[in-house]
Scaffold this active site. Structure first.
Site, PDB file in Angstrom:
ATOM      1  N   LYS A  74     -19.096  -8.117 -14.815  1.00  6.91           N
ATOM      2  CA  LYS A  74     -19.671  -7.572 -13.587  1.00  6.91           C
ATOM      3  C   LYS A  74     -21.127  -7.173 -13.838  1.00  6.91           C
ATOM      4  O   LYS A  74     -21.445  -6.626 -14.901  1.00  6.91           O
ATOM      5  CB  LYS A  74     -18.831  -6.365 -13.171  1.00  6.91           C
ATOM      6  CG  LYS A  74     -19.165  -5.711 -11.854  1.00  6.91           C
ATOM      7  CD  LYS A  74     -18.155  -4.590 -11.595  1.00  6.91           C
ATOM      8  CE  LYS A  74     -18.363  -3.884 -10.281  1.00  6.91           C
ATOM      9  NZ  LYS A  74     -17.337  -2.821 -10.070  1.00  6.91           N
ATOM     10  N   SER A 148     -15.037  -3.247  -5.958  1.00  7.64           N
ATOM     11  CA  SER A 148     -16.369  -3.812  -5.981  1.00  7.64           C
ATOM     12  C   SER A 148     -16.517  -4.951  -6.979  1.00  7.64           C
ATOM     13  O   SER A 148     -17.495  -5.682  -6.971  1.00  7.64           O
ATOM     14  CB  SER A 148     -17.383  -2.715  -6.326  1.00  7.64           C
ATOM     15  OG  SER A 148     -17.110  -2.145  -7.594  1.00  7.64           O
ATOM     16  N   SER A 172     -11.606  -0.394  -7.909  1.00  2.98           N
ATOM     17  CA  SER A 172     -12.330  -1.658  -7.988  1.00  2.98           C
ATOM     18  C   SER A 172     -11.833  -2.603  -9.077  1.00  2.98           C
ATOM     19  O   SER A 172     -12.160  -3.790  -9.059  1.00  2.98           O
ATOM     20  CB  SER A 172     -13.825  -1.386  -8.215  1.00  2.98           C
ATOM     21  OG  SER A 172     -14.353  -0.633  -7.150  1.00  2.98           O
TER      22      SER A 172
END
Length: 591
Positions: A74, A148, A172
């Protein structure tokens, strides 16, 4: 040569048959260029750089734990030589060193494929809050991917990487797993360091792992975990075991909310039924205090911690924020220091309120998300619908719990849903065995390959912070004293036998009946079970063993030695020799 979903086992099998990391790099390059979702990556590792990294691995040692295993990260996690943007191009900076988790994965031989898309500044559970576009569920491009950690989940579910790193503040690292038929490993806060990670809420953030199966996710987490002086929130693991047949808390009727999604409700009910079939005791519990704790994260002063993470940048660059993200972070100004302290006080009150639940259950089984929405629906109502996703996830980090999200099946309209097992802090390894069994029982494969065979979790490995012990009689599974192991968080590793140099006796006058095991030249192989106990529990367990029994070293059939039950010789004068039964269970069955 390589299957659609790249598990660690399948990659190692391909390498054993002659494939190389360079071959896999070429396969990944082909898959990346053919990907139908253009929003997965913010910055893929360039093709030639990926080939070069694969060649470097081939030139080095090959006995590394994740040698040649491809992954994505990420883009709020630092990778030396690549910019970190947290989903905001104006925020970009160029780190000189890797985040600690990246450094540990690099040292373990893992192969980075690229940096992935996210809800900007890790603020959101849906995946649409990014200037780079909205990744979509691999099952239906009309639907959100979850966030996310959106890009990381989609990359793994579509076969572009074996595992993906996310971060989790409110869910997330779990919600995107549910929406893409994946496992999401959310460690206990502090188990995995956040050094080099752009925080959302620094005090509760966790680096997470997306994988096709529990076995892969746990293996990756084990490489990343451990105290790091660069992160003051890291803690040494203090393992908590989960009994093999756990008491599982499930939602009572008044707290069941699926926002009209009957398909997800049916998947949850089916997961409860499968958990029961796997040996769990189902215990309805009151979710209300957990739900109130969850509300503190988005409707309380923890919102101000999001502003603390980017305070100076927001002050000068508010216009560069996604409108929804900017509104959430900008709204932090309404909270005062007094609000922050009052919020902390309320959290501790709620922690005390939920404590009795943990006396009645070993873990919780909750929907990962109660529903899923289309991208169009999410964009039309981005705050309310996003909050629905976090109904059963937001509390976990605030209360310091471990969690593993697993697939629960596919709804009649073709969308995946998931459930999450949540346990006390540092029950990370303890959750794994039941989570793996629950995933396998769902028979829904991994990622977009719903027919994929799920690699088994090696439950014979000794978890960190636990000590193996061989039991031979009343502590065997199903025997009267087995609860002393399970109540202490013990975990059954395997069944085996001693080497053929022991004799077994039925001791006289013991309650409940117990055997005595002694080493003898004219002995035989005796059946035993190998359990693991947390370090502290092991000491208490041994201290409580009554004479004439004690703990010594047993030699097993494979030649290894393990601590186990032995008997003082003086107690055998009135005991019955039962060696010919080959074990205590067979003797008891003969009575």
């Amino acid at each position: 040569m390589f299957p659609e979903i790249l598990t660690i086992a399948s990659i190692r099998n391909a390498y054993a048959k002659g494939a190389t990391p360079l071959d896999l790099a070429e396969e990944i390059i082909t898959r990346r260029h053919a990907a139908t979702d253009p929003a997965i990556f913010i910055l893929p590792v360039a093709d030639d750089a990926l080939r070069a990294a694969a060649r470097d691995l081939m030139a080095g040692p090959r006995d590394l734990p994740l040698w040649g295993i491809p992954y994505v990260a990420k883009d709020n996690i630092d990778v030396a030589g690549l910019p970190t943007t947290a989903g905001c191009p104006a925020y970009a900076y160029h780190p000189a060193v890797d985040a600690t988790v990246i450094a540990r994965l690099r040292a373990a031989g893992a192969l980075l494929v690229g940096k992935t898309n996210l809800d900007q500044f890790a603020t959101g559970l849906n995946g649409t809050r990014s200037p780079h576009g909205a990744p979509r569920s691999v099952f239906n491009a009309d639907y959100v991917s979850g966030g996310s950690s959106s890009g990381s989940a989609v990359a793994v579910a579509s076969g572009v990487a074996s595992f993906g790193l996310g971060t989790d503040t409110a869910g997330s690292g779990r919600v995107p797993a549910a929406f893409n038929n994946l496992v999401g490993i959310k460690p206990t806060p502090g188990l995995v360091p956040n050094t080099g990670v752009v925080p959302a809420c620094r005090s509760v953030d966790v680096v997470t792992v997306f994988a096709g199966c529990v076995a892969d996710g746990v293996a990756v987490r084990a490489v990343m975990e451990g105290v790091d002086t660069g992160d003051g929130f890291t803690r040494a693991a203090q393992p908590v075991g989960i009994r093999p047949n756990p008491r599982i808390g499930v939602l009572a009727g008044g707290e069941r909310e699926f926002y009209g999604n009957s398909g997800y409700e049916a998947l949850y009910d089916a997961a409860i039924a499968r958990a029961k079939a796997l040996g769990a005791t189902i215990v309805p519990f009151d979710y209300a205090p957990f739900r109130e704790a969850a509300a503190l994260l988005y409707d309380g002063p923890w919102v101000a911690e999001r502003l603390a993470a980017v305070d100076s940048f927001y002050a000068s660059n508010a216009a560069d924020f996604d409108p929804t993200v900017g509104a959430i972070i900008g709204g932090a100004g309404r909270y005062s220091a007094v609000d922050a302290f009052n919020g902390r006080y309320r959290l501790e009150e709620l922690r005390a309120q939920v404590a009795p639940v943990w006396e009645a259950v070993d873990l919780l089984l909750l929907p990962t998300s109660p529903t899923i929405y289309s991208v169009a629906d999410m964009l039309a109502d981005p705050v309310t619908k996003n909050s629905h996703f976090g109904r059963y996830t937001n509390f976990a980090n605030l209360l310091g719990y471990a969690a593993i999200a697993v697939p629960a099946g596919i709804t009649p309209d073709g969308l995946p849903g998931g459930v999450t097992l949540i346990g006390p802090g540092f029950s990370d390894d303890g959750l794994a065995a039941f989570a793996a069994a629950l995933h396998e029982s769902a028979a829904c494969g991994m990622g977009r390959d719903t027919a994929a065979a799920i690699p088994a979790l090696d439950t014979s490995a000794i978890p960190k912070g636990m000590i193996p012990i061989a039991v031979v009689g009343a502590h065997l599974t199903g025997m009267p004293l087995n609860h002393q192991l399970t109540d202490a968080g013990g975990r059954l590793l395997r069944e085996t036998t001693t080497d053929p140099a022991y004799r077994l006796y039925a001791l006289d006058g013991t309650v409940p009946p117990k055997p005595g095991l002694v080493r003898a030249a004219d002995g035989a192989a005796i059946k035993v079970e190998i359990w693991a106990l947390p370090d502290a529990a092991f000491g208490r367990f041994v201290a409580a063993i009554p004479a004439p029994l004690g703990i010594g070293k047993l030699t097993l059939a494979d030649g290894s030695a393990v601590s186990g039950f032995l008997c003082e010789a003086h107690a055998l004068t009135t005991a019955k020799d039962i060696t010919h039964f080959g074990g205590w269970r067979a003797y008891i069955a003969s009575l």
